[in-house]
Write a protein that holds these residues in place. Structure first.
Motif, short mmCIF file in Angstrom:
data_model
loop_
_atom_site.label_atom_id
_atom_site.label_comp_id
_atom_site.label_asym_id
_atom_site.label_seq_id
_atom_site.Cartn_x
_atom_site.Cartn_y
_atom_site.Cartn_z
N UNK A 175 0.85 -1.27 -0.04
CA UNK A 175 0.00 0.05 0.08
C UNK A 175 0.88 1.42 -0.01
N UNK A 176 0.31 2.11 0.57
CA UNK A 176 0.98 3.57 0.41
C UNK A 176 2.21 3.64 1.27
N UNK A 177 2.89 2.68 2.03
CA UNK A 177 4.02 2.73 2.51
C UNK A 177 5.17 2.75 1.55
N UNK A 178 4.81 2.12 -0.08
CA UNK A 178 5.60 2.23 -1.03
C UNK A 178 5.85 3.34 -1.65
N UNK A 179 4.95 4.28 -1.76
CA UNK A 179 4.89 5.78 -2.05
C UNK A 179 6.07 6.27 -1.15
N UNK A 180 5.79 6.17 0.18
CA UNK A 180 6.81 6.84 1.16
C UNK A 180 8.09 6.47 1.13
N UNK A 181 8.38 5.17 0.94
CA UNK A 181 9.71 4.41 0.62
C UNK A 181 10.22 5.14 -0.48
N UNK A 182 9.59 5.04 -1.51
CA UNK A 182 10.44 5.78 -2.86
C UNK A 182 10.21 7.42 -2.94
N UNK A 183 9.71 7.95 -2.05
CA UNK A 183 9.76 9.17 -1.86
C UNK A 183 10.67 9.82 -0.73
N UNK A 184 11.48 8.74 -0.37
CA UNK A 184 12.61 9.22 0.62
C UNK A 184 13.82 9.87 0.12
N UNK A 185 14.92 10.08 0.89
CA UNK A 185 15.89 10.82 0.34
C UNK A 185 17.00 9.99 -0.42
N UNK A 186 16.71 8.80 -0.53
CA UNK A 186 17.86 8.16 -1.54
C UNK A 186 17.40 8.76 -2.85
N UNK A 187 18.45 8.27 -3.84
CA UNK A 187 18.43 8.68 -5.50
C UNK A 187 18.02 7.49 -6.06
N UNK A 188 17.09 7.73 -7.01
CA UNK A 188 16.60 6.42 -7.82
C UNK A 188 16.65 6.88 -9.22
N UNK A 237 1.61 -0.77 -15.08
CA UNK A 237 0.23 -0.99 -14.69
C UNK A 237 -0.28 -0.05 -13.64
N UNK A 238 -1.73 0.35 -13.65
CA UNK A 238 -2.13 0.88 -12.26
C UNK A 238 -1.78 0.10 -11.15
N UNK A 239 -1.43 0.56 -9.94
CA UNK A 239 -1.55 -0.33 -8.49
C UNK A 239 -3.03 -0.43 -8.05
N UNK A 240 -2.94 -1.58 -7.14
CA UNK A 240 -4.45 -1.72 -6.67
C UNK A 240 -4.14 -2.25 -5.05
N UNK A 241 -4.66 -1.54 -4.11
CA UNK A 241 -4.57 -2.00 -2.92
C UNK A 241 -5.73 -2.00 -2.15
N UNK A 242 -6.34 -3.25 -1.74
CA UNK A 242 -7.76 -3.18 -0.75
C UNK A 242 -8.67 -2.74 -1.86
N UNK A 243 -8.66 -3.05 -3.15
CA UNK A 243 -9.71 -2.73 -4.17
C UNK A 243 -9.92 -1.21 -4.59
N UNK A 244 -8.57 -0.68 -4.29
CA UNK A 244 -8.59 0.77 -4.78
C UNK A 244 -7.44 1.05 -5.69
N UNK A 245 -7.84 1.46 -6.86
CA UNK A 245 -6.62 1.64 -7.95
C UNK A 245 -5.96 2.97 -7.81
#
Length: 220
Positions: free
Chosen positions: A125-138, A147-155
Motif C-alpha cells: 500500500x501507501x508505504x511504498x509511495x513513502x519509501x520511494x519518496x525518501x532521501x535516496x536517489x533513484x 500498470x495501475x496499482x491496486x491496494x484493497x480494491x482501490x486503484x
C-alpha cells in the motif's frame, strides 16, 4: 590526496583525464576506454559502445562530470535529474547503469523497474509511495508502461504519486536530491499516462535526453 581522474577495475587502473590538483580535465577518448571496459565487466564481453550513441553518451558525461560549459550548450541543468527517452532496446537502462560509475564519489542511485514499485504497492500500500519518496536517489526504469496499482480494491497511479513525492523532495532539500528515469514514451504520451500536473512537475525534475527515433534494438 587520491587522484579522482583514476579508477581501478579488476586491478587495472583507468585514467579519465588529467588532475591538476584542483579539478579533473576530462578526456573523452579515455572516458570511452573506461566505459567500454566497465561495460564488459557489468554486461559481458558482448558489450560495446556504438558510434551512433556517442552524442548521447557525451551529453550524459557532461551531466555527470558537471561540465558547465557543455551543459549550458546543450541546455542541461546539473541540478536536475535525467529522463532518458528512446525506443525499446536502444540501451537506455544500460547507459544509466554504466554512467553512474564515472564519478565514484558521486552519490549513487538505485535503478528500480517501475513494475517493481507497483508490485510493492499492491502488497504494502501507501508505504511504498513513502519509501520511494525518501532521501535516496533513484532511477525509475521503464517509466510510463507500468500498470495501475491496486491496494484493497482501490486503484492508484502509483508512479504518478511517487513522482509528485520526488518533486516535493527535490524542491525542499538543500542538496536537490535527484530523480532519474528511463522511458519509451514521448512527452505527450507521458502526459496522457500521468496527467498535466505530474507532467508539469517532471519538467522541473528532469533534463530530457532523447535517443533518435530510429535507434535500433541492440538486444537483437
Amino acid at each position: 590526496m587520491e587522484n579522482p581522474s583514476k579508477i581501478i577495475e579488476d586491478d587495472i587502473e583507468y585514467s579519465l583525464g588529467d588532475f591538476d590538483g584542483n579539478r579533473v580535465l576530462y578526456d573523452f577518448d579515455k572516458i570511452s576506454i573506461y566505459l567500454n571496459a566497465k561495460g564488459k565487466l557489468l554486461f559481458g564481453d558482448q558489450f560495446r559502445i556504438y558510434d551512433e550513441d556517442k552524442d548521447i553518451i557525451h551529453k550524459l558525461c557532461y551531466y555527470f562530470i558537471k561540465d558547465q560549459k557543455n551543459c549550458q550548450k546543450y541546455d542541461i541543468d546539473p541540478r536536475k535529474g535525467i529522463l532518458l527517452s528512446g525506443p525499446v532496446g536502444c540501451g537506455k537502462t544500460t547507459l544509466m547503469t554504466l554512467l553512474r560509475h564515472i564519478i565514484p564519489t558521486n552519490r549513487p542511485y538505485d535503478i528500480i523497474p517501475c513494475r517493481n514499485v507497483i508490485f510493492s504497492f499492491n502488497h504494502l500500500g501507501f508505504k511504498t509511495v513513502e519509501d520511494y519518496g525518501n532521501t535516496k536517489s533513484f532511477c525509475f526504469d521503464d517509466l510510463g508502461i507500468e500498470p495501475m496499482g491496486r491496494f484493497y480494491g482501490k486503484d492508484l497511479n502509483v508512479m504518478g504519486e511517487v513522482l509528485l513525492s520526488r518533486y516535493e523532495l527535490f524542491i525542499q532539500s538543500k542538496q536537490r536530491i535527484k530523480t532519474h528515469a528511463t522511458t519509451n514514451l514521448d512527452a505527450d504520451e507521458l502526459e496522457e499516462h500521468y496527467g498535466h500536473r505530474v507532467r508539469s512537475r517532471m519538467r522541473k525534475l528532469f533534463n530530457i535526453i532523447d535517443f533518435d527515433e530510429s535507434a535500433g534494438d541492440k538486444r537483437k
